[in-house]
Enzyme design. Structure first.
Site, short mmCIF file in Angstrom:
data_model
loop_
_atom_site.label_atom_id
_atom_site.label_comp_id
_atom_site.label_asym_id
_atom_site.label_seq_id
_atom_site.Cartn_x
_atom_site.Cartn_y
_atom_site.Cartn_z
CG ASP A 133 32.95 34.56 3.36
OD1 ASP A 133 33.54 34.39 4.44
OD2 ASP A 133 31.73 34.83 3.29
CE1 TYR A 135 26.56 29.69 4.77
CE2 TYR A 135 26.24 27.50 3.83
CZ TYR A 135 25.72 28.66 4.37
OH TYR A 135 24.36 28.79 4.51
CG HIS A 140 25.23 31.10 9.19
ND1 HIS A 140 24.39 32.18 9.41
CD2 HIS A 140 25.61 31.20 7.89
CE1 HIS A 140 24.28 32.90 8.30
NE2 HIS A 140 25.01 32.31 7.36
CG ASP A 239 31.50 38.78 3.88
OD1 ASP A 239 31.95 39.78 3.30
OD2 ASP A 239 31.18 37.73 3.30
CD GLN A 246 23.39 35.94 0.15
OE1 GLN A 246 23.39 36.78 1.04
NE2 GLN A 246 24.03 34.79 0.27
CE1 TYR A 250 21.06 30.40 -3.50
CE2 TYR A 250 19.34 32.08 -3.63
CZ TYR A 250 19.74 30.78 -3.37
OH TYR A 250 18.81 29.85 -2.99
CB SER A 263 34.29 42.64 3.90
OG SER A 263 33.48 41.93 3.00
CB THR A 366 27.76 33.51 9.47
OG1 THR A 366 27.73 34.46 8.42
CG2 THR A 366 27.07 34.07 10.69
#
Length: 433
Positions: A133, A135, A140, A239, A246, A250, A263, A366
């Site tokens: 994934d 970014y 976003h 996702d 998170q 994270y 997902s 996103t």
């Protein structure tokens, strides 16, 4: 012919003899996406969506109407072998199918091989070996970063390197499979210790999925100018994220249990050939932004690397469905709000010699527009839960509740060409077990 060039299969005047295919808003004959479906007691097999029907590719292959290489790939129960075909073989298959579905003389042979979509079950298109994934949605990234770092929303590396992390391939499910609310550790800001409980801040993420076709050998990077030859298709990707899990877990290693529980992807692989008319120039970087390093820059990619797609997110609560209320649109925006192109993320992924394989799936991250009506997550729309979203039936949402259904759609449009869609990506939230 390359990944951004059009041919006779894209002509707007092209019509199919399949009932309902002409002018179909998602699957006209100009689309022809690949998928895996089953019907009655038959085992899963490769098919092509055309209008409201699915063409059985295994049956087409048995009639000897496509090349031997394509026929062998279409005989599998997943699309991995088809995705691995060289681009010229995939284009030849598309051309052959287009002719079969447009030539009325072929109707007696081909019509018995069609199945109504409503009577079929759709499956994951491929056996997904790995999932990564990214970014790349800069708006976003800015919106989320601003909630935590108001004065410095983007980290220093964002405009130099396509940020990504490895996700969990085993928990990817096809559209329609319900999502069970995950549990995990979460810690309230004023609490002394975390608790283990169902997430209270479940969110969706509007993304595009990128299917890898031909891979690369371990240790051999993919040049960005050749990255398009390694992309076999696109889909929609939700996702799902547990924002409270998170926030606690994270640091320092990034997403883990807050992301890997489920997902959702749309079931159809929209080929690069189908997307060729909807290629456009990558938006210019703002003045003062650093130029991509040479291994990430290709003039052709900059001229044709963005996708003319309109992305939409809809929400349907349990009460809305019981009341017969139509799903409420939460956002609408263009897919061009990506700081890096899909070719750049493929090239970067392999730049250290990482070997990509047919059927690997990449997420863009996103995709949000700069305006609120195009935000791609509830975390942005509700400003971290501070401003709940009013729904037309009087309900409101800061984050997703049990019984909510999220629906993603995407439409590719350009003047002079028939519009096509990516199909729906939807799932209902079930209570935690």
């Amino acid at each position: 012919m390359t990944w951004w060039q059009t041919d006779e299969t894209h002509e707007a005047s092209l019509t199919s003899w399949v009932p309902g295919a002409a002018g179909h808003p998602v699957f006209p004959v100009q689309n022809l996406p690949f998928g895996i479906f089953s019907f009655e007691n038959a085992e899963p097999r490769a098919g092509v969506a055309i209008g409201d029907a699915i063409l059985d590719l295994r049956a087409v292959a048995e009639l000897g109407l496509i090349s031997p290489a394509a026929a062998a790939a279409c005989g599998e129960a997943t699309l991995n072998a088809l995705l691995a075909l060289p681009a010229h073989e995939r284009r030849a298959l598309r051309t052959a199918l287009s002719k079969l579905l447009c030539d009325a003389a072929q109707r007696p042979a081909i019509e018995p091989l069609l199945r109504p979509s409503a009577t079929c079950v759709l499956h994951l298109p491929a056996r997904i070996g790995d999932y990564t994934d990214f970014y790349v949605g800069i708006h976003h990234a800015n919106n989320i970063g601003r909630q935590f770092r108001p004065d410095n929303p983007l980290l220093p590396n964002y405009k130099h390197v396509p940020i990504g992390y490895h996700g969990r391939a085993s928990s990817i499910r096809v559209s329609g499979v319900p999502l069970v609310r995950p549990k995990g550790q979460r810690k309230a800001p004023d609490a002394d210790a975390p608790t283990y409980a169902p997430t209270a801040r479940l969110d969706y993420e509007l993304e595009l999925g990128v299917w890898i076709g031909a891979g690369n050998a371990l240790g051999e990077p993919i040049p960005v100018a050749e990255a398009g030859d390694h992309i076999a298709g696109f889909c929609l990707l939700n996702d799902w994220s547990a924002r409270d899990l998170q926030a606690w877990e994270y640091q320092p290693l990034g997403p883990f249990l807050a992301k890997n529980f489920h997902s959702t992807i749309s079931p159809w692989v929209i080929t690069p050939e189908a997307m060729a008319p909807f290629r456009q120039a990558q938006p210019a970087r703002p003045e003062g932004d650093p130029a991509p390093l040479p291994y990430l820059f290709d003039a052709t990619d900059q001229a044709h690397g963005a996708l003319a797609l309109t992305l939409e997110v809809f929400l349907s609560t349990r009460e809305m469905r019981e009341q017969g209320t139509a799903p409420h649109r939460l956002s609408r925006g263009p897919a061009s709000n990506m700081y890096w192109t899909v070719n750049q993320i493929v090239a970067h992924h392999a730049s250290n010699g990482c070997n990509l394989q047919p059927g690997d799936l990449l997420g863009t991250g996103t995709i949000s527009a700069p305006e609120r009506e195009g935000f791609g997550s509830l975390m942005e729309l509700s400003i971290g839960g501070k401003e709940p979203i009013a729904l037309p039936n009087g309900q409101s949402r800061s984050f997703l509740e049990d019984g909510d259904e999220v629906i993603l759609t995407a439409t590719a449009s350009r003047e002079g060409y028939a519009s096509i869609g990516l199909g729906e990506c939807r799932a209902v939230v079930l209570p935690a077990t």
